[in-house]
Design an enzyme around this catalytic site. Sequence first.
Site, PDB file in Angstrom:
ATOM      1  N   ASP A   1      -6.520 -10.961   0.433  1.00 54.71           N
ATOM      2  CA  ASP A   1      -7.382 -10.836   1.647  1.00 54.71           C
ATOM      3  C   ASP A   1      -8.992 -11.058   1.883  1.00 54.71           C
ATOM      4  OD1 ASP A   1      -5.198  -8.869   1.995  1.00 54.71           O
ATOM      5  OD2 ASP A   1      -5.959  -7.320   0.901  1.00 54.71           O
TER       6      ASP A   1
ATOM      7  N   THR B   1       0.701  -1.061  -0.618  1.00 55.11           N
ATOM      8  CA  THR B   1       0.618  -0.590  -0.318  1.00 55.11           C
ATOM      9  C   THR B   1       1.019   1.302  -0.023  1.00 55.11           C
ATOM     10  OG1 THR B   1      -1.410  -1.251   1.680  1.00 55.11           O
ATOM     11  CG2 THR B   1      -2.343   1.214   0.956  1.00 55.11           C
TER      12      THR B   1
ATOM     13  N   SER C   1     -10.776  -4.548   3.206  1.00 52.84           N
ATOM     14  CA  SER C   1      -9.547  -4.523   3.367  1.00 52.84           C
ATOM     15  C   SER C   1      -9.244  -3.543   4.394  1.00 52.84           C
ATOM     16  CB  SER C   1      -9.367  -3.213   2.575  1.00 52.84           C
ATOM     17  OG  SER C   1      -8.309  -2.271   2.600  1.00 52.84           O
ATOM     18  N   SER C   2      -7.923  -2.938   4.956  1.00 50.03           N
ATOM     19  CA  SER C   2      -7.606  -2.192   6.442  1.00 50.03           C
ATOM     20  C   SER C   2      -7.358  -1.165   5.529  1.00 50.03           C
ATOM     21  CB  SER C   2      -6.209  -3.077   7.282  1.00 50.03           C
ATOM     22  OG  SER C   2      -6.720  -4.256   7.718  1.00 50.03           O
TER      23      SER C   2
END
Length: 598
Positions: free
Chosen positions: A456, A409, A480-481
């Site tokens: 994920d 990311t 997602s985070s």
Amino acid sequence: MLRHWKKRWPLGFLLLPLSAAGFSYETPAISPETESGFEEKPGWKAEKFAVAAANPLATDAGYQVLKAGGNAIDAAVAVQMVLALVEPQSSGIGGGSFLLHFDGATVQAFDGRETAPAAVDEGLFLDGEGEPLAFMEAVASGRSVGVPGTLKMLEKAHNKHGALAWDALFTPAITLAEEGVKVSPRLHQSLASDEALRNDSLAKAFYYQGKDTPVAIGEVLKNPALAEILRQIAQHGIHVLHEGAIAEDLVQRVNTHHDRPGEISLGDLAEYEALIREPLCTPWRQWKVCGFPPPSSGHLTVMQMLGMLDHQAMLEAPLDSGAPSGGWLHQFLEVSRLAFADRNRYIADPGFIGAPDGDWNTLLAPAYLAKRAALVSSDKSMGSGAKPGNPGELNVSWAVAPSQPEYGTSHISIVDADGRAVAMTSSIEQAFGSRILADGGTGLAGGYLLNNQLTDFSFVPEVEGKPVANRVEAGKRPRSSMSPTLIFERESGEFVGSLGSPGGAAIIHYTARTLVALRDWDLNAQEALNLPHAITLGDSVFVEADRFPEETLDALEEYGHQVTQRELTSGLQVIMRQDDATLFGGADPRREGVVMGD
């Protein structure tokens, strides 16, 4: 003024079609910070606008767009295209993104998260005996590649809010790809430490020049394949990534993978749709914090942690010797365990599962958070004993998903001269994603990396006969985070700040701690980012190596935390509006980013 480098192009060029712009763009005479360690940064002040990104070349592209009269969305497009070139291990056109945009009145959430191909099912990551694959076996394969969404999301946002021509926003990235950029220490180190990428023939030829040694630090690396792909997208629109030769190349690369081919189709690419969702905006004392709804778990988990902390009686002063104290960290880690227990049961793609009582805000209800906060002991860690709560009724009884790694990311924060703001977090998941490099069928050197975002999803579709909410399903977006965040004054609604970070599941801890430091500890954006990290994703606690006093580590162990020191490489970017209406930005000292503005 934040500008450190000479202007590279006439300010009017962005208003013209690319072919008629009549300008000469030179590679900015800068190189990224020396390494991925910890290099203190001063923070940067601006009067009118600012952009913060993970690499100086990307920041410079956004700055030039804002200087030319572009807005926050225009700058985000330019920044992301350059990041695809200079930080390919983290984000790019082969991945997905979440973008929050404030237009001066309202906040919108643009969802460019990848989707699972139509041909997959919940057994995607199970072996022939029904057991889950080893994580890296799943990652470095065609099975892990989701339908990319970053470009369609950016196109949707630009169609609604962009001010400058779409094609001109690609000029910095195309020019840099053609002229070449110096390999940064961070990219070199990432290449040197990765074994799986060398198994991809195109990637080995490009990043290792056909050998085992990666391209050297400072070597000028050109990417003609990416330049040609971006040129086609600039001239003809993003449909060329989802239809035609570039799309056909993507499908071929995924479905003929040498170990575990995927099942992506041209139909999957053609049918992908970026979505506009209603953001989640949560009151938090004097602020209103806006974040992304599911399929992101970021905002809900961050605000659960902060809400539970507000229900705790403070054990001791939160800062000790320039770092979070042992007592504050104990409470922070304990509420994160409780919040992650809820996350692992309830949160997934809302197109496939329902929220408790039909409303995600039940997870943030003050009475519920007070009940959860009461489970935190003032003198003993719960360790791995955190269980999910019961915030409301569900149509299906979901199992708690087993923990598994999350990575990757990059984050971009932008505030333009008219007060519009962007917080955008973008990812290909693991470093170098699926380890598949695609050249778009150009036959040229280089290209772009494909994501591994399908990892994920939970590899295990059910636990003890109960389905896992985040299991693999065709067309579904994996949880997602990513936590892009915009902050506003609660009473007036005035914009306060933009922030976010990479870091997999640890994004949630990095974002939550930063918000506390900004609101409660009287720290500016850079001071907040300089603080050391501590996280837990299960039983063990990880603290940033060599950043905490021994007394703090001893205190955590006395609470019963199992403490391990390790690198915690966040990549936070923060821009805050100050009381005098100026902007102050911070870039994470653990990465190469800077802030620029006027």
